[in-house]
Write an enzyme that holds these catalytic residues in place. Structure first.
Site, mmCIF file in Angstrom:
data_model
loop_
_atom_site.group_PDB
_atom_site.id
_atom_site.type_symbol
_atom_site.label_atom_id
_atom_site.label_comp_id
_atom_site.label_asym_id
_atom_site.label_seq_id
_atom_site.Cartn_x
_atom_site.Cartn_y
_atom_site.Cartn_z
ATOM 1 C CE LYS A 121 -4.096 -2.070 1.911
ATOM 2 N NZ LYS A 121 -5.163 -1.958 2.891
ATOM 3 C CE LYS A 148 -5.552 1.896 5.318
ATOM 4 N NZ LYS A 148 -6.232 2.732 4.272
ATOM 5 N N GLY A 201 -8.254 -7.225 3.250
ATOM 6 C CA GLY A 201 -9.451 -7.833 3.851
ATOM 7 C C GLY A 201 -9.934 -7.073 5.079
ATOM 8 N N GLY A 202 -9.658 -5.779 5.120
ATOM 9 C CA GLY A 202 -10.143 -4.965 6.243
ATOM 10 C C GLY A 202 -9.383 -5.196 7.540
ATOM 11 C CE LYS A 232 -8.022 14.530 9.622
ATOM 12 N NZ LYS A 232 -7.648 15.008 10.962
ATOM 13 C CG HIS A 246 -15.797 1.986 -0.981
ATOM 14 N ND1 HIS A 246 -14.725 1.300 -0.449
ATOM 15 C CD2 HIS A 246 -15.839 1.619 -2.289
ATOM 16 C CE1 HIS A 246 -14.156 0.582 -1.387
ATOM 17 N NE2 HIS A 246 -14.818 0.742 -2.518
ATOM 18 C CE LYS A 258 -15.910 -2.794 -1.989
ATOM 19 N NZ LYS A 258 -15.047 -3.042 -3.145
ATOM 20 C CD GLU A 288 -7.546 -2.189 -1.179
ATOM 21 O OE1 GLU A 288 -6.490 -2.832 -1.156
ATOM 22 O OE2 GLU A 288 -8.612 -2.646 -0.738
ATOM 23 N NE ARG A 321 -9.538 -8.723 -5.681
ATOM 24 C CZ ARG A 321 -10.698 -8.221 -5.297
ATOM 25 N NH1 ARG A 321 -11.767 -8.345 -6.060
ATOM 26 N NH2 ARG A 321 -10.813 -7.567 -4.154
HETATM 27 P P1 ADP Z 1 -8.270 -3.491 2.776
HETATM 28 O O1 ADP Z 1 -7.189 -3.696 1.749
HETATM 29 O O2 ADP Z 1 -8.027 -4.266 4.028
HETATM 30 O O3 ADP Z 1 -9.657 -3.615 2.219
HETATM 31 P P2 ADP Z 1 -8.498 -0.550 2.612
HETATM 32 O O4 ADP Z 1 -7.310 0.346 2.646
HETATM 33 O O5 ADP Z 1 -9.176 -0.731 1.293
HETATM 34 O O6 ADP Z 1 -8.086 -1.974 3.257
HETATM 35 O O7 ADP Z 1 -9.567 -0.053 3.670
HETATM 36 C C1 ADP Z 1 -10.711 -0.815 4.003
HETATM 37 C C2 ADP Z 1 -11.762 0.056 4.637
HETATM 38 O O8 ADP Z 1 -11.223 0.674 5.830
HETATM 39 C C3 ADP Z 1 -12.245 1.227 3.779
HETATM 40 O O9 ADP Z 1 -13.290 0.833 2.885
HETATM 41 C C4 ADP Z 1 -12.730 2.171 4.856
HETATM 42 O O10 ADP Z 1 -13.995 1.724 5.319
HETATM 43 C C5 ADP Z 1 -11.717 1.995 5.969
HETATM 44 N N1 ADP Z 1 -10.594 2.960 5.834
HETATM 45 C C6 ADP Z 1 -9.380 2.725 5.283
HETATM 46 N N2 ADP Z 1 -8.606 3.849 5.302
HETATM 47 C C7 ADP Z 1 -9.341 4.812 5.891
HETATM 48 C C8 ADP Z 1 -9.131 6.202 6.214
HETATM 49 N N3 ADP Z 1 -7.974 6.824 5.931
HETATM 50 N N4 ADP Z 1 -10.134 6.875 6.819
HETATM 51 C C9 ADP Z 1 -11.304 6.271 7.113
HETATM 52 N N5 ADP Z 1 -11.588 4.961 6.855
HETATM 53 C C10 ADP Z 1 -10.627 4.238 6.244
#
Ligand code: ADP
Length: 462
Positions: free
Chosen positions: A128, A171, A177-178, A214, A221, A250, A300, A304
């Site tokens: 990332k 992060k 996967g959240g 931040k 989303h 989702k 991100e 795929r």
């Molecule tokens: P993953 O690869 O685990 O899915 P993401 O970076 O896509 O991780 O983030 C997953 C979810 O986490 C996002 O859809 C959002 O709900 C929350 N999130 C991630 N980064 C932020 C941020 N900077 N501020 C607020 N929520 C965030």
């Protein structure tokens, strides 16, 4: 953008595709292959041996026991199956091995075609921090915060958080996967949060690298679908809103994202296309953004095919899976940006085999099944009456997609389709989805990524 142009690239033509996946997406890919005149090889685990969909393939091979690690994630077994059946290409679907750079690389080294981007693009976007750096270089707006790993120095960590402004989110660079994220509301929790996330990241993702950005408090989303050929042509196919999430998963997706003007989204779409050119991307992909107070922030890229691709197919008229296979064959994209026109509104509901209140997975045999039909209704699924839902895999058993002239009309069609859909013998989230589609705020498009969790806390059990 000018019409697609060809460069002197080799022509990786193939006539047989091995589908390294299962369930609804395996059926979807199989349909696209057959429509393109390609033969298919379907693989399965012992748990899926009796799946009817496998018998529509030219070869149907069991490659291992039910555990995904020993079957759908077993790279050697999949490569051997491709060799034994003469498959020239492998489609990974989503999940499983779809974003494993080492798998794409092993396929290429075996002289086969991976239906997806080059391994190098998967590797860059899977990290990332590297992804954020590549996006900044391409002019894609990112969440405020450094595009560098967080050092061990407590002083630097504190200064970084202060400069970004609380709340911040820590992060894992290799997260997915959240998982591997922690929100910090103030300095008193900062160092503990960094230490915990670092330990978690090391254990879950094999890398202790972290970054800080931040934390946005009420974003939506929004994501942008792209498709690129191997000759440097790239287009974006409009946008989706996937804010309706439970535990970062989702639940409902729609296209277009409601209430976002073309002059706001167009520059973001163009920046995504530019980023694809800069990183030499080929295939389909999705740029995920958080959208807050009229601004977009990249989080991100998924390298795929995504679960929610049908909402873009029904609005843009582009068969994304066929386009994906076709560009993997070295063909030119058949359209350019000026020909992309998204019409009407599309919504997808993920139908899961799970309890509608506790959301615990529900395995068992489907006794009766009645699927909705009619104008503007599409169901992507592998299930049928008598199908045994296995406890080993993801609980997604069908996707219900509707398309209509407007968002209110699509919601009305979805309500009717949900009412008409019957799955007996196991529990599903249908009652929960029916209740959600009666919700007024959702109807007005006034939701953010936290909305569904709040809604669930307040609702009465179905
Ligand atoms: P993953 O690869 O685990 O899915 P993401 O970076 O896509 O991780 O983030 C997953 C979810 O986490 C996002 O859809 C959002 O709900 C929350 N999130 C991630 N980064 C932020 C941020 N900077 N501020 C607020 N929520 C965030």
């Amino acid at each position: 953008m000018s019409a697609p142009v060809a460069t002197d690239m080799p022509n990786p033509r193939f006539d047989t595709v091995l589908i390294a996946n299962r369930g609804e997406i395996a059926v979807r890919i199989q349909r696209a292959c057959h429509e393109l005149g390609l033969r298919t090889v379907m693989i399965c685990s012992e748990a899926d041996k009796s799946a009817e969909y496998g018998h529509a393939a030219e070869h149907f091979l069991c490659i291992g026991p039910p555990s995904a690690a020993k079957s759908y994630l077993n790279q050697d077994a999949i490569l051997l199956a491709a060799k034994l059946t003469g498959a020239g290409a492998i489609h990974p679907g989503y999940g499983f091995l779809s974003e494993k750079a080492s798998f794409a690389d092993a396929i290429a080294r075996a002289g086969l075609v991976f239906i997806g981007p080059p391994a190098s693009a998967i590797a860059t976007m899977g990290d990332k921090i590297a992804a954020k750096r590549a996006m900044i270089a391409a002019g894609v707006p990112c969440v405020p915060g450094p595009d560098e790993a967080l050092p061990d120095s407590r002083d630097v960590v504190e200064r970084t958080a202060r400069e970004i402004g609380y709340p911040v989110i820590i992060k894992a660079a290799g997260g997915g996967g959240g998982r591997g994220m922690r929100v910090v509301s103030g300095r008193e929790h900062l160092h503990e949060a960094v230490a915990l996330t670092r330990a978690e990241a090391r254990q879950a993702f094999g890398s202790a690298e972290l970054y800080m950005e931040k934390f946005l408090q009420h974003p939506r989303h929004i994501e942008i679908q792209v498709v690129c050929d191997s000759h440097g042509n790239a287009v974006w196919l409009g946008h989706r809103d996937c804010s309706m999430q439970r535990r970062h998963q989702k639940v409902v997706e729609e296209a277009p994202a409601p209430g976002i003007a073309a002059d706001v989204i167009d520059p973001v779409g163009q920046a995504c296309v530019e980023a694809c050119r800069q990183i030499g991307y080929c295939g389909v992909g999705t740029f995920e953004f958080l959208y807050e107070d009229g601004r977009f922030y990249f989080i991100e890229m998924n390298t795929r095919l995504q679960v929610e691709h049908p909402v873009t197919e029904t609005t843009s008229g582009v068969d994304i899976v066929k386009a994906q296979i076709s560009v993997a064959q070295g063909r030119l994209l058949e359209f350019d940006q000026t020909e992309v026109e998204c019409k009407g509104h599309s919504i997808e509901c993920r139908i899961n085999a799970e309890d509608p209140n506790s959301f615990l997975p529900s395995a068992g045999t489907i006794e009766t099944l009645s699927l909705p039909e009619g104008s503007g209704v599409r169901v992507d699924t592998h299930i049928h009456a008598g199908y045994r839902v296995s406890p080993y895999y993801d609980s997604l058993i069908a996707k219900l997609i509707v398309h209509a002239d407007s968002r209110p009309a699509a919601i009305a069609t979805m309500r009717e389709a949900l009412a008409a859909m019957r799955i007996d013998g196991i529990s599903t989230n249908l009652p929960f989805l029916r209740a959600l589609f009666e919700d007024e705020a959702f109807g007005h498009g006034e939701t953010d990524i936290h909305y569904l969790e709040h809604w669930l806390k307040q609702r009465r059990p179905t």
